[in-house]
Design a protein around this motif. Structure first.
Motif, PDB file in Angstrom:
ATOM      1  N   SER A  87      13.701  14.982  43.612  1.00  0.00           N
ATOM      2  CA  SER A  87      13.682  13.882  41.751  1.00  0.00           C
ATOM      3  C   SER A  87      12.107  13.143  41.741  1.00  0.00           C
ATOM      4  CB  SER A  87      15.144  13.126  42.196  1.00  0.00           C
ATOM      5  OG  SER A  87      14.634  12.210  42.789  1.00  0.00           O
ATOM      6  N   PRO A  88      11.864  12.224  40.665  1.00  0.00           N
ATOM      7  CA  PRO A  88      11.102  12.507  39.827  1.00  0.00           C
ATOM      8  C   PRO A  88      11.478  10.762  40.210  1.00  0.00           C
ATOM      9  CG  PRO A  88      12.153  13.520  38.369  1.00  0.00           C
ATOM     10  CD  PRO A  88      13.022  13.128  39.042  1.00  0.00           C
ATOM     11  N   GLU A  89      12.360   9.950  40.793  1.00  0.00           N
ATOM     12  CA  GLU A  89      12.576   9.092  40.808  1.00  0.00           C
ATOM     13  C   GLU A  89      12.632   8.774  42.374  1.00  0.00           C
ATOM     14  OE1 GLU A  89      15.848   9.805  37.611  1.00  0.00           O
ATOM     15  OE2 GLU A  89      15.063  11.144  39.388  1.00  0.00           O
ATOM     16  N   ILE A  90      12.759   9.745  43.199  1.00  0.00           N
ATOM     17  CA  ILE A  90      12.338   9.868  44.699  1.00  0.00           C
ATOM     18  C   ILE A  90      10.914  10.206  44.655  1.00  0.00           C
ATOM     19  CG2 ILE A  90      12.727  10.866  46.356  1.00  0.00           C
ATOM     20  CD1 ILE A  90      14.992   9.435  45.952  1.00  0.00           C
ATOM     21  N   ARG A  91      10.130  11.162  44.243  1.00  0.00           N
ATOM     22  CA  ARG A  91       9.155  11.204  44.493  1.00  0.00           C
ATOM     23  C   ARG A  91       8.260   9.902  43.990  1.00  0.00           C
ATOM     24  NH1 ARG A  91       9.854  16.665  42.033  1.00  0.00           N
ATOM     25  NH2 ARG A  91       9.198  16.285  39.649  1.00  0.00           N
ATOM     26  N   ASP A  92       8.808   9.288  42.617  1.00  0.00           N
ATOM     27  CA  ASP A  92       7.507   8.498  42.474  1.00  0.00           C
ATOM     28  C   ASP A  92       7.441   7.192  43.828  1.00  0.00           C
ATOM     29  OD1 ASP A  92       6.680   9.620  40.557  1.00  0.00           O
ATOM     30  OD2 ASP A  92       8.752   8.136  38.992  1.00  0.00           O
ATOM     31  N   ILE A  93       8.455   6.620  44.539  1.00  0.00           N
ATOM     32  CA  ILE A  93       8.801   5.881  45.192  1.00  0.00           C
ATOM     33  C   ILE A  93       8.455   5.944  46.722  1.00  0.00           C
ATOM     34  CG2 ILE A  93      10.129   5.405  47.200  1.00  0.00           C
ATOM     35  CD1 ILE A  93      12.258   4.971  44.758  1.00  0.00           C
ATOM     36  N   VAL A  94       7.874   7.845  47.260  1.00  0.00           N
ATOM     37  CA  VAL A  94       7.708   8.309  48.243  1.00  0.00           C
ATOM     38  C   VAL A  94       5.508   8.555  47.901  1.00  0.00           C
ATOM     39  CG1 VAL A  94       6.727  10.384  49.512  1.00  0.00           C
ATOM     40  CG2 VAL A  94       9.286  10.103  48.651  1.00  0.00           C
ATOM     41  N   THR A 116      10.713  12.549  54.213  1.00  0.00           N
ATOM     42  CA  THR A 116      11.094  12.087  52.089  1.00  0.00           C
ATOM     43  C   THR A 116      11.449  12.342  51.725  1.00  0.00           C
ATOM     44  OG1 THR A 116       9.064  13.835  52.063  1.00  0.00           O
ATOM     45  CG2 THR A 116       8.326  11.297  52.443  1.00  0.00           C
ATOM     46  N   SER A 117      12.683  14.194  52.206  1.00  0.00           N
ATOM     47  CA  SER A 117      13.363  14.356  51.321  1.00  0.00           C
ATOM     48  C   SER A 117      14.212  14.946  53.003  1.00  0.00           C
ATOM     49  CB  SER A 117      12.908  15.563  50.541  1.00  0.00           C
ATOM     50  OG  SER A 117      12.551  16.357  51.153  1.00  0.00           O
ATOM     51  N   GLY A 118      15.804  15.480  51.862  1.00  0.00           N
ATOM     52  CA  GLY A 118      16.389  16.405  53.429  1.00  0.00           C
ATOM     53  C   GLY A 118      17.740  14.963  53.536  1.00  0.00           C
ATOM     54  N   GLU A 119      18.479  15.286  54.464  1.00  0.00           N
ATOM     55  CA  GLU A 119      19.285  14.786  55.245  1.00  0.00           C
ATOM     56  C   GLU A 119      18.587  14.353  56.578  1.00  0.00           C
ATOM     57  OE1 GLU A 119      23.304  16.859  56.981  1.00  0.00           O
ATOM     58  OE2 GLU A 119      23.410  14.833  57.866  1.00  0.00           O
ATOM     59  N   ILE A 120      18.988  12.770  56.071  1.00  0.00           N
ATOM     60  CA  ILE A 120      18.328  11.294  56.603  1.00  0.00           C
ATOM     61  C   ILE A 120      19.240  11.031  57.573  1.00  0.00           C
ATOM     62  CG2 ILE A 120      16.731   9.092  56.141  1.00  0.00           C
ATOM     63  CD1 ILE A 120      16.183  11.534  54.582  1.00  0.00           C
TER      64      ILE A 120
END
Length: 209
Positions: free
Chosen positions: A10-17, A37-41
């Protein structure tokens, strides 16, 4: 208990990454375990985590999920973290936020024979939220940061799934939680418990266990 969560692109998670990618720790982790950085952690993954930098300012670092001990410790109880030798220093000064889209939990059931077993898998997130801010603790092991996710009593709506849930902070407390001089006990009292949940179909969001 929290042993799996999901991160959307998502945009929010991408900014954090993107913010994490400016950390010099990225190259050190990439030489060993790599970064998810994405998917099931899941525990032992290295992921973006929000914590203060040396100046006490908000920053994002790659951190590995789990404190090393006699066994891997992935969670810490809010109720006892301040007293447990493994967690008390981090509770007092080294708090972090783990950004997620939602977390996963398996329904815990008791059979007629009294034995515990797991049931359906659920995806859970705060009602009305786009990011699930998991409260955690961090420390340094072998020169690199590692973290655990804090857990607490569940909200009434999800108590049937499990008797624990992650500590989830509202947006306006993310910066407060990571401040070394903040009162974690007071902030934990303001955590979110109003959740929405959905049963996960077996073919969705799965990696081999």
């Amino acid at each position: 208990m929290c042993c799996r969560y999901w991160a959307d692109e998502s945009p929010e998670i991408r900014d954090i990454v993107m913010e994490m990618n400016r950390s010099p720790l990225v190259k050190r982790w990439q030489k060993t375990t790599g970064i998810v950085t994405s998917g099931e952690i899941r525990p032992t993954d290295v992921v973006p985590v929000i914590a203060p930098n040396r100046r006490g300012e908000r920053a994002v670092f790659p951190m590995k999920w789990g404190f090393s001990g006699k066994s891997l410790l992935m969670n810490a109880r809010v109720e006892t973290a301040a007293a447990k030798p493994m967690f008390r220093d981090a509770w007092a000064r080294n708090r972090c936020i783990v950004p997620a889209s939602w977390y996963f939990e398996w329904e815990h059931l008791t059979g007629r024979d009294g034995k515990k077993k797991t049931g359906d898998k659920y995806m859970i997130q705060p009602k009305g939220s786009t990011v699930t801010w998991l409260g955690g603790l961090y420390r340094i092991e072998d020169g690199l940061p590692v973290f655990v996710v804090l857990t607490r009593e569940p909200g009434e709506d999800i108590r049937f799934i499990h008797d624990r849930m992650p500590l989830i902070l509202p947006d306006d407390l993310v910066g407060e939680w990571i401040r070394p001089d903040a009162d974690p006990a007071e902030l934990a009292e303001r955590a979110m418990t109003d959740m929405v949940f959905e049963k996960v179909q077996k073919e969705e969001h799965s990696r081999p266990i």
